[in-house]
Motif scaffolding. Structure first.
Motif, mmCIF file in Angstrom:
data_model
loop_
_atom_site.group_PDB
_atom_site.id
_atom_site.type_symbol
_atom_site.label_atom_id
_atom_site.label_comp_id
_atom_site.label_asym_id
_atom_site.label_seq_id
_atom_site.Cartn_x
_atom_site.Cartn_y
_atom_site.Cartn_z
ATOM 1 N N LYS A 103 0.848 -1.181 0.000
ATOM 2 C CA LYS A 103 0.000 0.000 0.000
ATOM 3 C C LYS A 103 0.886 1.234 0.000
ATOM 4 O O LYS A 103 1.970 1.229 0.583
ATOM 5 N N ALA A 104 0.414 2.290 -0.635
ATOM 6 C CA ALA A 104 1.241 3.479 -0.773
ATOM 7 C C ALA A 104 0.526 4.709 -0.241
ATOM 8 O O ALA A 104 -0.606 4.997 -0.651
ATOM 9 N N GLU A 105 1.186 5.430 0.678
ATOM 10 C CA GLU A 105 0.657 6.716 1.118
ATOM 11 C C GLU A 105 0.901 7.773 0.043
ATOM 12 O O GLU A 105 0.090 8.658 -0.178
ATOM 13 N N LYS A 106 2.043 7.659 -0.608
ATOM 14 C CA LYS A 106 2.380 8.534 -1.728
ATOM 15 C C LYS A 106 2.857 7.661 -2.882
ATOM 16 O O LYS A 106 3.025 6.451 -2.737
ATOM 17 N N GLU A 107 3.104 8.269 -4.023
ATOM 18 C CA GLU A 107 3.418 7.463 -5.204
ATOM 19 C C GLU A 107 4.769 6.770 -5.104
ATOM 20 O O GLU A 107 4.951 5.676 -5.631
ATOM 21 N N PHE A 108 5.730 7.370 -4.404
ATOM 22 C CA PHE A 108 7.092 6.840 -4.374
ATOM 23 C C PHE A 108 7.597 6.701 -2.941
ATOM 24 O O PHE A 108 7.031 7.251 -2.002
ATOM 25 N N VAL A 109 8.690 5.956 -2.834
ATOM 26 C CA VAL A 109 9.528 6.005 -1.643
ATOM 27 C C VAL A 109 10.902 6.488 -2.082
ATOM 28 O O VAL A 109 11.315 6.268 -3.222
ATOM 29 N N LYS A 110 11.581 7.157 -1.169
ATOM 30 C CA LYS A 110 12.889 7.726 -1.477
ATOM 31 C C LYS A 110 13.873 7.335 -0.394
ATOM 32 O O LYS A 110 13.585 7.449 0.797
ATOM 33 N N TYR A 111 15.037 6.842 -0.837
ATOM 34 C CA TYR A 111 16.110 6.477 0.096
ATOM 35 C C TYR A 111 17.281 7.419 -0.117
ATOM 36 O O TYR A 111 17.833 7.510 -1.218
ATOM 37 N N ASP A 112 17.649 8.147 0.949
ATOM 38 C CA ASP A 112 18.751 9.107 0.888
ATOM 39 C C ASP A 112 20.061 8.394 1.210
ATOM 40 O O ASP A 112 20.204 7.805 2.290
ATOM 41 N N PHE A 113 21.019 8.433 0.289
ATOM 42 C CA PHE A 113 22.281 7.726 0.484
ATOM 43 C C PHE A 113 23.121 8.330 1.609
ATOM 44 O O PHE A 113 23.965 7.641 2.199
#
Length: 350
Positions: A161-171
Motif C-alpha cells: 500500500k502506498a501513502e504517496k506514489e514513491f519512496v525515497k532512500y537518501d544515500f
C-alpha cells in the motif's frame, strides 16, 4: 451481459490540486514519422539485452542471459570493443544485476546488484570498468523500478500500500521516506493494496537532477515531477484502450490479462527530452500476431520536460530496449527476436 469498455477519455479524473494547464490530453504528436532502422550484425554474442546506454561515443549493453553482463561497442558503426563483469561470486564478478541501467552524465552509468547501486565509467585505454561510487541499498527497500535522483534512490514497491506514489532512500542520511504526490485518480474503484500494481511504471531523471519522470505500462500516461516530488505535469496519450479494470479484481482472470494494453516498457532521457518505448498492443494482439512479449514495442514517443508531445517515431522492427545519445542525435535499439543484431537511427530534427 454488457461489456464494460472504458476508453482513455474516461481514465483520469484529476489527481492532486494543481492548475488545469498541468493536465494535458494528446491525440497526436507534432511530428509523426515512420522510421526504417539500420541493422548491424555484431561480432559478439547477445543472448538477451535487457537494457543499454550510450556513453559519449560508446554503447554499453546489459545482457541478463550471457555469462558476461556488459558489452561495449564503438559508435557510429557499433564495432565490438570488449566485455566486462562476468557472472559469479568472485571479487570482480556479480551474482545478479537488475535488468535496468541508467546514464549518469555523459560517460558513466549506474547499475544495481542485490544490495548496492554502483556508478561506473569505461576506461577505454585499459579496457575495464572504473568504479566511481557505490551505495548500499537496505534490504527492506523492496523496489524493482527506480531512478537515481541527485543523492538518492527514488522508486516504488508494487506489492505494498502506498501513502504517496514513491519512496525515497537518501544515500547520505540512510533514511527512507514516502515521497511524491498521490497516485493518479481513475474513474473506477481501486483498493489501496492494488494501486501500486495497477500503476506500475518505468522512471528516469533529468540529466541535471532537477526533475524526474514516470511512464506507465497499463496506462498511456506521462507524469513529470520536480526533485522535491511535486507534480509538474501529467499528459495522457489518447489511444482509446480498454481500461485495465481486471487488475482491480480479487481474482484476476486470464482474459483480464489478455485484454490489457501494454503501453510504455522502457524510458530514457536527456537534458531536453523524455523518450518512451511504446507498444499500444494488448497481450491478445501479440499472441494473435505470434510476437514474443519481450519485443512488443513498435514506437518511441518523445516529450519535452514540461510534458508537451514532440515526436512519435513508428519503427519497422519490434523492439525490446533502446538507448539515446545525450546530444539527442541518435538512438540504438535491440530486439530479442534477432540475436547478435543491433539497430540504429538518427533522430529527426524536431
Amino acid at each position: 451481459m454488457k461489456t464494460i469498455l472504458i476508453t482513455a477519455f474516461a481514465f483520469f479524473v484529476g489527481c492532486v490540486t494543481h492548475n488545469d494547464s498541468q493536465f494535458k490530453k494528446v491525440e497526436h504528436f507534432p511530428l509523426e514519422k515512420r522510421v526504417k532502422l539500420d541493422s548491424f550484425k555484431v561480432k559478439s554474442d547477445l543472448f538477451f539485452v535487457s537494457d543499454m546506454a550510450i556513453l559519449d561515443d560508446k554503447l554499453v549493453t546489459l545482457d541478463t542471459k550471457n555469462d558476461v553482463f556488459f558489452q561495449f561497442f564503438d559508435l557510429p558503426k557499433l564495432e565490438y570493443i570488449g566485455s566486462q563483469i562476468h557472472k559469479g561470486d568472485g571479487p570482480t564478478e556479480e551474482v545478479l544485476i537488475f535488468p535496468f541501467i541508467e546514464n549518469v552524465g555523459d560517460k558513466a552509468f549506474a547499475y544495481r546488484t542485490i544490495d548496492k547501486i554502483k556508478i561506473v565509467s569505461y576506461d577505454l585505454v585499459n579496457r575495464k570498468l572504473f568504479l566511481l561510487k557505490s551505495y548500499a541499498v537496505p534490504q527492506e527497500l523492496e523496489i524493482l523500478n527506480y531512478c537515481l535522483l541527485n543523492n538518492s534512490l527514488c522508486g516504488y514497491d508494487m506489492f505494498k500500500k502506498a501513502e504517496k506514489e514513491f519512496v525515497k532512500y537518501d544515500f547520505s542520511t540512510h533514511k527512507i521516506k514516502n515521497f511524491g504526490p498521490s497516485l493518479p485518480s481513475v474513474s473506477f474503484a481501486v483498493s489501496d493494496d492494488k494501486k501500486n500494481m495497477l500503476f506500475t511504471k518505468v522512471m528516469v531523471s533529468k540529466a541535471d537532477g532537477t526533475r524526474f519522470a514516470a511512464l506507465y505500462d497499463k496506462f498511456p500516461l506521462l507524469r513529470i515531477y520536480d526533485n522535491n516530488g511535486e507534480l509538474v505535469s501529467e499528459t495522457e496519450y489518447l489511444n482509446r484502450q480498454q481500461a485495465p479494470i481486471g487488475y482491480t479484481n480479487k481474482n484476476m482472470s486470464i482474459s483480464d490479462i489478455k485484454s490489457t494494453t501494454i503501453n510504455y516498457m522502457r524510458v530514457k532521457a536527456t537534458q531536453k527530452y523524455i523518450y518512451g518505448l511504446y507498444s499500444g498492443k494488448t497481450h491478445k494482439d501479440l499472441a494473435d500476431l505470434g510476437i514474443d512479449g519481450t519485443s512488443c514495442c513498435y514506437e518511441i514517443h518523445i516529450w519535452d520536460w514540461n510534458g508537451n508531445p514532440v515526436a512519435r517515431l513508428m519503427l519497422d522492427k519490434n523492439v525490446t530496449c533502446f538507448a539515446v545519445s545525450q546530444d539527442d542525435s541518435c538512438i540504438v535499439l535491440y530486439s530479442s527476436l534477432n540475436e547478435n543484431t543491433l539497430y540504429k537511427m538518427n533522430i529527426p530534427l524536431f
